[in-house]
Design an enzyme around this catalytic site. Structure first.
Site, PDB file in Angstrom:
ATOM      1  N   ASP A   1       6.568 -47.386   4.776  1.00  0.00           N
ATOM      2  CA  ASP A   1       6.162 -48.175   3.610  1.00  0.00           C
ATOM      3  C   ASP A   1       5.277 -47.337   2.703  1.00  0.00           C
ATOM      4  O   ASP A   1       4.643 -46.379   3.153  1.00  0.00           O
ATOM      5  CB  ASP A   1       5.365 -49.416   4.046  1.00  0.00           C
ATOM      6  CG  ASP A   1       6.203 -50.361   4.891  1.00  0.00           C
ATOM      7  OD1 ASP A   1       7.443 -50.287   4.800  1.00  0.00           O
ATOM      8  OD2 ASP A   1       5.599 -51.151   5.632  1.00  0.00           O
TER       9      ASP A   1
HETATM   10  N1  URA Z   1       6.389 -50.678  10.357  1.00  0.00           N
HETATM   11  C1  URA Z   1       5.873 -51.119   9.186  1.00  0.00           C
HETATM   12  O1  URA Z   1       5.510 -52.279   9.070  1.00  0.00           O
HETATM   13  N2  URA Z   1       5.754 -50.248   8.182  1.00  0.00           N
HETATM   14  C2  URA Z   1       6.082 -48.944   8.274  1.00  0.00           C
HETATM   15  O2  URA Z   1       5.924 -48.186   7.316  1.00  0.00           O
HETATM   16  C3  URA Z   1       6.626 -48.500   9.488  1.00  0.00           C
HETATM   17  C4  URA Z   1       6.765 -49.399  10.515  1.00  0.00           C
END
Ligand code: URA
Length: 237
Positions: free
Chosen positions: A104
């Site tokens: 993310d």
């Molecule tokens: N899980 C999440 O919620 N975000 C990420 O970036 C990776 C795994």
């Protein structure tokens, strides 16, 4: 483009300019079939293939970088609004590079950047269940009950519950510290798993993928060339 071999290797993060000069002296660098003899030698990036200890560094070969993704940068090859992880790599080496999977925008940590589509496919294939470990700060006290629920599998709104995940409590307090290992890669998975136990992730960082661990010396935004041994670890899953 013609470029000095020591500059080329330093730009590709094989090592610092003085480290790569040492590698050249020791005969560890090859340009096509010939061992490189001097740091001043020039290579043609369009034609020549450079090897470090028999691993292709660039040119026609594959490249593998370990990147510590910073917050605010997106895991994409291009984006009209945001800086991408590929923008962190010098432009002349960006061609055909892509990140292996996504973190993310607000997640930090280990991201592989490569031009090796087969490796990426193998690491991301849902059938291979490659494990990913995250360090996180969680709002609220994380409990042994949460550990058990992560192990059982959680309903995060998908067809099936999540696969068993190892949740390890480092500190249970108002802002808890945990590590969690998952072997799937659903969208926002870690955040959604904590939501399922009524908790909120306030900081998330990936610290390993398969057997490959994030190099602690890499600051957010920094990257380096993967060693041959690390490429082997990734290929063995
Ligand atoms: N899980 C999440 O919620 N975000 C990420 O970036 C990776 C795994």
């Amino acid at each position: 483009m013609l470029i000095r071999i020591d500059k080329f290797l330093a730009d590709a993060k094989v090592g610092s300019r003085s480290e790569v000069k040492g590698y050249i002296k020791k005969g560890r660098i090859r340009i096509n079939a010939e061992v490189a003899k001097k740091a001043e030698e020039k290579i043609d990036t369009e034609k020549d293939v450079v090897y470090f200890d028999d691993t292709k560094v660039c040119g026609k070969g594959f490249v593998y970088y370990m990147l510590n993704k910073p917050k605010g940068v997106v895991s994409a090859t291009n984006d009209n609004l945001n800086q991408t992880v590929i923008d962190l790599i010098p432009e002349k080496y960006q061609e055909e590079l892509f990140p292996v999977g996504r973190l993310d925008k607000d997640t930090e940590g280990l991201l592989i950047v490569t031009n090796d589509g087969v490796l990426a496919h193998n690491l991301l294939s849902p059938k291979k269940h490659v494990s990913k470990t995250y360090y996180a700060l969680i709002k609220g006290f994380v409990t042994e009950e949460d550990v058990a629920m992560f192990q059982e599998g959680l309903d995060i709104g998908e067809k099936k519950p999540t696969m068993p995940a190892d949740l390890h409590i480092l500190k249970s307090q108002e802002i808890s510290e945990i590590e969690v290992t998952i072997c799937e890669g659903k969208f926002h998975q870690v955040k959604r798993m904590f939501q399922a136990v009524s908790k909120e992730v306030i900081y998330l960082k990936r610290i390993s993928m398969g057997k490959l661990e994030l190099d602690k010396r890499l600051q957010p935004g920094e990257y380096r060339y993967l060693t041959e041994e690390e490429i082997g670890l990734l290929k063995s899953k």
